[in-house]
Design an enzyme around this catalytic site. Structure first.
Site, short mmCIF file in Angstrom:
data_model
loop_
_atom_site.label_atom_id
_atom_site.label_comp_id
_atom_site.label_asym_id
_atom_site.label_seq_id
_atom_site.Cartn_x
_atom_site.Cartn_y
_atom_site.Cartn_z
N TYR A 95 0.84 -1.20 0.00
CA TYR A 95 0.00 0.00 0.00
C TYR A 95 0.87 1.25 0.00
CZ TYR A 95 -3.72 -3.29 1.13
OH TYR A 95 -4.60 -4.34 1.07
N ASN A 119 -12.42 -1.20 -5.33
CA ASN A 119 -12.25 -1.56 -6.74
C ASN A 119 -13.42 -2.42 -7.22
OD1 ASN A 119 -11.38 -2.51 -9.24
ND2 ASN A 119 -9.85 -3.88 -8.36
N CYS A 127 -6.38 -5.82 -7.68
CA CYS A 127 -6.24 -5.36 -6.29
C CYS A 127 -5.70 -6.47 -5.39
CB CYS A 127 -7.56 -4.81 -5.78
SG CYS A 127 -8.98 -5.89 -6.02
N HIS A 128 -5.80 -7.72 -5.83
CA HIS A 128 -5.27 -8.82 -5.02
C HIS A 128 -3.74 -8.79 -4.95
CE1 HIS A 128 -5.29 -10.36 -9.18
NE2 HIS A 128 -4.27 -11.11 -8.82
N GLU A 154 -1.06 -17.16 -9.75
CA GLU A 154 -0.07 -16.41 -10.52
C GLU A 154 1.35 -16.90 -10.21
OE1 GLU A 154 -0.67 -12.19 -10.25
OE2 GLU A 154 -2.79 -12.37 -10.78
#
Length: 159
Positions: A95, A119, A127-128, A154
């Site tokens: 952040y 979002n 946003c993850h 991912e």
């Protein structure tokens, strides 16, 4: 218009308006939140394309999305969401890093978190991929289990 697809993170409602994706919603869906959705249209071309691209993403065959997006939010939220789009597949940012990229001090981290949580197009606007400064998984509007699944998907695809 909208449709629902199945995914590894549960059912997703894809919402389209005026030729752009405006929302991807996690189950359980909130039907009375004031967001315009219109009628269900499983064969609407943009929704079909969004479903196809998300399917490829979940199959680890796609690392970026090519969809017209129109998330509704404040100017600050739009700035934060723009930064989220710059976080690459399999990467993360804190952040505070997002705040710094926006020319703000670390004190803006909480405001970044609030915008991140608002979002309306998760997964596509990733946003993850935003984590705590110490590398921990912090809040996620879809739940930490979904965040961990998406990040794991991912990471596994990269190795």
């Amino acid at each position: 218009m909208w449709t629902v697809i199945e995914s590894p993170v549960g059912p997703l409602r894809l919402v389209e308006r005026d030729g752009a994706i405006t929302a991807i919603e996690f189950f359980p869906f909130r039907d009375h939140d004031g967001r315009p959705r219109g009628d269900r249209a499983d064969d609407q071309p943009l929704l079909v394309e969004a479903a196809r691209q998300l399917g490829e993403y979940f199959a680890r065959e796609r690392t970026t999305f090519d969809l017209p997006l129109a998330p509704v939010g404040t100017p600050w939220q739009q700035e934060v969401w723009g930064q989220l789009l710059a976080i690459g597949y399999g990467e993360t940012a804190s952040y505070g890093e997002i705040a710094g990229r926006l020319g703000k001090t670390n004190a803006a981290s909480r405001a970044v978190g609030v915008a991140n949580g608002a979002n309306p197009i998760p997964i596509v606007i990733p946003c993850h991929r935003v984590i705590g400064a110490n590398g921990t998984l912090t809040g996620y509007a879809g739940g930490l289990d979904r965040k961990q699944t998406l990040l794991g998907l991912e990471q596994e695809a990269l190795f």
